[in-house]
Write a protein that holds these residues in place. Structure first.
Motif, PDB file in Angstrom:
ATOM      1  N   ILE A 134      66.348  36.497 122.776  1.00 61.75           N
ATOM      2  CA  ILE A 134      67.043  37.763 123.024  1.00 61.75           C
ATOM      3  C   ILE A 134      67.367  37.932 124.499  1.00 61.75           C
ATOM      4  O   ILE A 134      68.470  38.330 124.872  1.00 61.75           O
ATOM      5  N   HIS A 135      66.410  37.596 125.354  1.00 62.30           N
ATOM      6  CA  HIS A 135      66.601  37.777 126.793  1.00 62.30           C
ATOM      7  C   HIS A 135      67.654  36.837 127.362  1.00 62.30           C
ATOM      8  O   HIS A 135      68.136  37.047 128.473  1.00 62.30           O
ATOM      9  N   GLU A 136      68.026  35.811 126.613  1.00 61.54           N
ATOM     10  CA  GLU A 136      69.104  34.913 127.037  1.00 61.54           C
ATOM     11  C   GLU A 136      70.465  35.352 126.506  1.00 61.54           C
ATOM     12  O   GLU A 136      71.471  34.715 126.815  1.00 61.54           O
ATOM     13  N   GLY A 137      70.515  36.416 125.699  1.00 65.72           N
ATOM     14  CA  GLY A 137      71.794  36.887 125.184  1.00 65.72           C
ATOM     15  C   GLY A 137      72.069  36.544 123.734  1.00 65.72           C
ATOM     16  O   GLY A 137      73.189  36.738 123.246  1.00 65.72           O
ATOM     17  N   VAL A 138      71.055  36.051 123.015  1.00 67.69           N
ATOM     18  CA  VAL A 138      71.228  35.769 121.588  1.00 67.69           C
ATOM     19  C   VAL A 138      71.233  37.096 120.817  1.00 67.69           C
ATOM     20  O   VAL A 138      70.360  37.936 121.014  1.00 67.69           O
ATOM     21  N   THR A 139      72.223  37.272 119.945  1.00 69.91           N
ATOM     22  CA  THR A 139      72.314  38.490 119.130  1.00 69.91           C
ATOM     23  C   THR A 139      72.186  38.202 117.634  1.00 69.91           C
ATOM     24  O   THR A 139      72.053  39.135 116.845  1.00 69.91           O
ATOM     25  N   THR A 140      72.246  36.929 117.249  1.00 72.66           N
ATOM     26  CA  THR A 140      72.018  36.532 115.852  1.00 72.66           C
ATOM     27  C   THR A 140      71.204  35.248 115.849  1.00 72.66           C
ATOM     28  O   THR A 140      71.488  34.321 116.624  1.00 72.66           O
ATOM     29  N   ALA A 167      62.253  44.917 113.641  1.00 75.21           N
ATOM     30  CA  ALA A 167      61.584  45.330 114.873  1.00 75.21           C
ATOM     31  C   ALA A 167      62.414  45.112 116.133  1.00 75.21           C
ATOM     32  O   ALA A 167      62.141  45.734 117.158  1.00 75.21           O
ATOM     33  N   TYR A 168      63.420  44.234 116.071  1.00 71.12           N
ATOM     34  CA  TYR A 168      64.164  43.873 117.273  1.00 71.12           C
ATOM     35  C   TYR A 168      65.663  44.094 117.083  1.00 71.12           C
ATOM     36  O   TYR A 168      66.170  44.010 115.957  1.00 71.12           O
ATOM     37  N   PRO A 169      66.401  44.327 118.176  1.00 70.77           N
ATOM     38  CA  PRO A 169      67.850  44.511 118.080  1.00 70.77           C
ATOM     39  C   PRO A 169      68.563  43.163 117.989  1.00 70.77           C
ATOM     40  O   PRO A 169      69.217  42.695 118.925  1.00 70.77           O
ATOM     41  N   ILE A 170      68.409  42.530 116.852  1.00 66.48           N
ATOM     42  CA  ILE A 170      69.002  41.217 116.621  1.00 66.48           C
ATOM     43  C   ILE A 170      69.179  41.024 115.122  1.00 66.48           C
ATOM     44  O   ILE A 170      68.366  41.492 114.324  1.00 66.48           O
ATOM     45  N   GLU A 171      70.258  40.372 114.753  1.00 64.81           N
ATOM     46  CA  GLU A 171      70.484  40.056 113.340  1.00 64.81           C
ATOM     47  C   GLU A 171      69.748  38.764 112.998  1.00 64.81           C
ATOM     48  O   GLU A 171      69.871  37.768 113.718  1.00 64.81           O
ATOM     49  N   VAL A 172      68.993  38.789 111.919  1.00 66.04           N
ATOM     50  CA  VAL A 172      68.252  37.616 111.463  1.00 66.04           C
ATOM     51  C   VAL A 172      68.815  37.158 110.130  1.00 66.04           C
ATOM     52  O   VAL A 172      68.926  37.951 109.191  1.00 66.04           O
ATOM     53  N   SER A 173      69.195  35.893 110.045  1.00 69.34           N
ATOM     54  CA  SER A 173      69.613  35.273 108.792  1.00 69.34           C
ATOM     55  C   SER A 173      68.485  34.344 108.345  1.00 69.34           C
ATOM     56  O   SER A 173      68.097  33.436 109.090  1.00 69.34           O
ATOM     57  N   SER A 174      67.941  34.571 107.165  1.00 75.60           N
ATOM     58  CA  SER A 174      66.786  33.794 106.688  1.00 75.60           C
ATOM     59  C   SER A 174      67.216  32.699 105.718  1.00 75.60           C
ATOM     60  O   SER A 174      68.104  32.912 104.886  1.00 75.60           O
ATOM     61  N   ALA A 376      80.184  44.776 117.320  1.00 79.78           N
ATOM     62  CA  ALA A 376      80.133  44.879 118.784  1.00 79.78           C
ATOM     63  C   ALA A 376      78.850  44.265 119.318  1.00 79.78           C
ATOM     64  O   ALA A 376      77.942  44.944 119.800  1.00 79.78           O
ATOM     65  N   ASN A 377      78.753  42.937 119.192  1.00 82.90           N
ATOM     66  CA  ASN A 377      77.647  42.151 119.749  1.00 82.90           C
ATOM     67  C   ASN A 377      78.215  41.330 120.892  1.00 82.90           C
ATOM     68  O   ASN A 377      78.996  40.393 120.665  1.00 82.90           O
ATOM     69  N   PHE A 378      77.852  41.662 122.110  1.00 82.23           N
ATOM     70  CA  PHE A 378      78.400  40.918 123.239  1.00 82.23           C
ATOM     71  C   PHE A 378      77.454  40.964 124.430  1.00 82.23           C
ATOM     72  O   PHE A 378      76.481  41.730 124.447  1.00 82.23           O
ATOM     73  N   VAL A 379      77.756  40.109 125.415  1.00 86.39           N
ATOM     74  CA  VAL A 379      76.931  39.996 126.608  1.00 86.39           C
ATOM     75  C   VAL A 379      77.825  40.117 127.830  1.00 86.39           C
ATOM     76  O   VAL A 379      78.911  39.519 127.889  1.00 86.39           O
ATOM     77  N   VAL A 380      77.378  40.888 128.794  1.00 85.19           N
ATOM     78  CA  VAL A 380      78.014  40.965 130.109  1.00 85.19           C
ATOM     79  C   VAL A 380      77.166  40.117 131.054  1.00 85.19           C
ATOM     80  O   VAL A 380      75.959  40.339 131.195  1.00 85.19           O
ATOM     81  N   TRP A 381      77.806  39.144 131.692  1.00 88.06           N
ATOM     82  CA  TRP A 381      77.096  38.184 132.531  1.00 88.06           C
ATOM     83  C   TRP A 381      77.425  38.389 134.010  1.00 88.06           C
ATOM     84  O   TRP A 381      78.564  38.721 134.356  1.00 88.06           O
ATOM     85  N   TYR A 403      74.140  45.071 121.414  1.00 88.96           N
ATOM     86  CA  TYR A 403      73.980  44.746 119.999  1.00 88.96           C
ATOM     87  C   TYR A 403      74.404  45.957 119.167  1.00 88.96           C
ATOM     88  O   TYR A 403      73.900  47.058 119.381  1.00 88.96           O
ATOM     89  N   GLN A 404      75.357  45.725 118.262  1.00 92.75           N
ATOM     90  CA  GLN A 404      75.899  46.798 117.426  1.00 92.75           C
ATOM     91  C   GLN A 404      76.328  48.002 118.265  1.00 92.75           C
ATOM     92  O   GLN A 404      76.088  49.156 117.927  1.00 92.75           O
ATOM     93  N   GLY A 405      76.963  47.706 119.393  1.00 99.65           N
ATOM     94  CA  GLY A 405      77.540  48.745 120.226  1.00 99.65           C
ATOM     95  C   GLY A 405      76.600  49.411 121.199  1.00 99.65           C
ATOM     96  O   GLY A 405      77.035  50.251 121.992  1.00 99.65           O
ATOM     97  N   LYS A 406      75.324  49.046 121.176  1.00 91.32           N
ATOM     98  CA  LYS A 406      74.346  49.701 122.048  1.00 91.32           C
ATOM     99  C   LYS A 406      73.766  48.700 123.052  1.00 91.32           C
ATOM    100  O   LYS A 406      73.441  47.575 122.694  1.00 91.32           O
TER     101      LYS A 406
END
Length: 411
Positions: A134-140, A167-174, A376-381, A403-406
Motif C-alpha cells: 500500500i505504501h508503494e502505491g498499490v491499490t489492488t 480493514a485496509y483501503p485496497i481492493e483484494v481479489s482472492s 478513482a484509484n490513482f497515485v500522485v508522485w 483509493y475510491q476517490g479518497k
C-alpha cells in the motif's frame, strides 16, 4: 467543449497525467494541462484545464507532479504462516533442496505453519506485508490460498484475505490455489486430492463467496495436464474463472489448456512456446511475468518476451510475493527487475502493473486506467516521468495515494 463540474466534484489540477490509455497515442497515455475530475468513487472526466468550469468545487493543485493509475499486484501468496529464511540460509550454505525437503522443509513447512496458526494470528502476520505494498502505491492486490491444502485451512486463508480487504483501503481479489501441491496426507494420491478439491473444497468455498478465480500449479513437480483439466472442468461447471501457474520449469502445454478455458492469466511461463503464445493471443489470456522468482531462484531461462510482443499478448508484472521463491513485498523493486532481467521497456512495465494487471484479474473495465467511468484509484508522485519509479529504488516518491476517490496516504 466546456466541462461544468458539480459542486461536490473534486478537481485534481496541474498534474502530468499518465492515463495508460493507448488510444491517446502518447507514451504512457500522457496528458499535459488536463484536469482529473472525480465524483464520489469514480473518474467523471479528464478535460483540458482551460475548458473546465469549477463551479465552486474543491480543487487540489498537485503542482506539476505525476499522476498515474494505482498500481496493481496481480499475483501474490501474501497470506501464510511462518517463513523459510532458515531454509534459504541452508541453501546459501550449499545444502541441496532435496536434503532440505527430506528434513521437512519446502512448501510443506509453510503448510504446517499456516495450518497451525489461528485466523487472528494469520491476519496479524499478513498486515505488514500488505501495508508495504500500500505504501508503494498499490491499490489492488490478488491473494492466493494454497498453504492450507484442506478445507478448513484453505477457508482460513481466504477469510483472512477478506478481512484484509475490509480493514485496509485496497481492493483484494482472492484466488483458490488448493491445487498448489499435494498435501502430506495425500502423498502418492494426487488424483484423490484433485477429487477433494473438485467435490468439496472448491464448491463449498465458492458458495460462501470467498474467492474470484481458481488457480493450479500445472508442472512436472505439481499437477499434470490431465489433473489440471479435471479441475478446470469442475470450475467451468460452477462458472468460476481459471488461471494457471504454468511453464515455469518445463513445457507441459499448460498455457494452451488455460487458453482453451479462456483463462484470465498464465503465470511464470519461462518455457512457453509459440503454440502456447498463439493460443493465448486467440483467447485474450494475459501473460504474467514474475521476475522476483526468476531472480531469487537464479533462473537462466528467460520468458519468450520477443514472441509475446510479436503476437501482441498482454504482459503483466507481479511480485509473486511468497515465502519460498519470491519474498519481496515491493512491486516497485520487481518493476526494476523486469527492466534489468527481462529487458522490458518502462512503458511495457507500467502497462504490466496497471491495465494488463487489471485484465489478468478480469477487472479491465473498472481499474488500471485513468479514464471516465473508471474507479478513482490513482497515485500522485513526487516525480516528472513514469520511468523514475522504476529507476530509483530505496526511496519512496509517493506523494498522495487515492483509493475510491479518497486520499488514504500523503507524504
Amino acid at each position: 467543449m466546456l466541462f461544468k463540474a458539480h459542486a461536490n466534484d473534486v478537481i485534481w489540477r496541474n498534474g502530468r497525467i499518465a492515463t495508460m490509455n493507448t488510444e491517446l497515442g502518447t507514451a504512457y497515455g500522457l496528458l499535459e494541462n488536463h484536469d482529473l475530475i472525480i465524483r464520489g468513487e469514480q473518474i467523471i472526466a479528464i478535460h483540458p484545464s482551460d475548458h473546465v468550469e469549477a463551479n465552486g468545487c474543491d480543487i487540489i493543485d498537485v503542482k506539476g507532479r505525476l499522476i498515474t493509475p494505482g498500481l496493481i499486484d496481480c499475483h501474490t501468496h501474501l497470506v501464510f504462516g511462518g517463513n523459510r529464511a532458515a531454509e534459504w540460509e541452508q541453501r546459501m550454505n550449499g545444502v541441496s533442496y532435496e536434503t532440505i525437503s527430506a528434513q521437512g522443509g519446502g512448501i510443506n513447512s509453510t503448510v504446517r505453519s499456516t495450518r497451525a496458526m489461528s485466523e487472528e494470528a494469520l491476519f496479524d502476520v499478513s498486515k505488514p506485508r500488505l501495508e508495504a505494498l500500500i505504501h508503494e502505491g498499490v491499490t489492488t492486490v490478488e491473494m492466493k490460498s494454497g498453504y492450507g491444502l484442506d478445507l478448513a485451512s484453505e477457508e482460513k486463508q481466504l477469510l483472512v484475505a477478506k478481512r484484509l480487504f475490509a480493514a485496509y483501503p485496497i481492493e483484494v481479489s482472492s484466488t483458490l490455489l488448493s491445487a498448489h501441491t499435494v498435501p502430506p496426507e495425500y502423498k502418492g494420491r494426487a488424483d484423490e486430492y484433485i477429487d477433494l478439491i473438485c467435490n468439496e473444497i472448491m464448491p463449498q468455498l465458492w458458495k460462501k463467496g470467498l474467492f474470484d478465480a481458481v488457480d493450479v500449479f500445472c508442472e512436472s513437480v505439481g499437477f499434470s495436464l490431465k489433473q489440471s483439466e479435471k479441475l478446470f472442468l469442475a470450475a467451468q461447471k460452477l462458472g468460476i474463472p481459471v488461471k494457471g501457474h504454468v511453464e515455469q520449469l518445463s513445457n507441459l502445454g499448460g498455457s494452451e489448456l488455460v487458453a482453451q478455458f479462456k483463462g484470465l492469466s498464465v503465470d511464470h511461463i519461462e518455457y512457453l512456446d509459440l503454440n502456447g503464445i498463439q493460443a493465448l493471443k486467440r483467447s485474450g489470456t494475459v501473460a504474467v511475468l514474475l521476475p522476483g522468482a526468476f531472480y531469487f531462484l537464479r533462473e537462466t531461462k528467460l520468458p519468450p518476451i520477443d514472441l509475446l510482443r510479436e503476437h501482441q499478448v498482454p504482459i503483466a508484472i507481479s511480485t509473486d510475493f511468497n515465502p519460498g521463491t519470491s519474498p519481496f513485498a515491493s512491486l516497485r523493486m520487481v518493476m526494476n527487475m523486469a527492466a534489468v532481467l527481462f529487458r522490458l521497456t518502462p512503458e511495457e512495465i507500467w502497462a504490466g502493473v496497471t491495465r494488463h494487471a487489471a485484465k489478468a484479474l478480469g477487472r479491465e473495465d473498472a481499474i488500471g486506467l485513468l479514464s471516465a467511468g473508471y474507479q478513482a484509484n490513482f497515485v500522485v508522485w513526487n516525480a516528472h516521468d513514469p520511468v523514475e519509479m522504476i529507476y530509483e529504488q530505496g526511496s519512496n516518491p509517493l506523494h498522495q495515494r487515492v483509493y475510491q476517490g479518497k486520499v488514504t496516504h500523503q507524504n
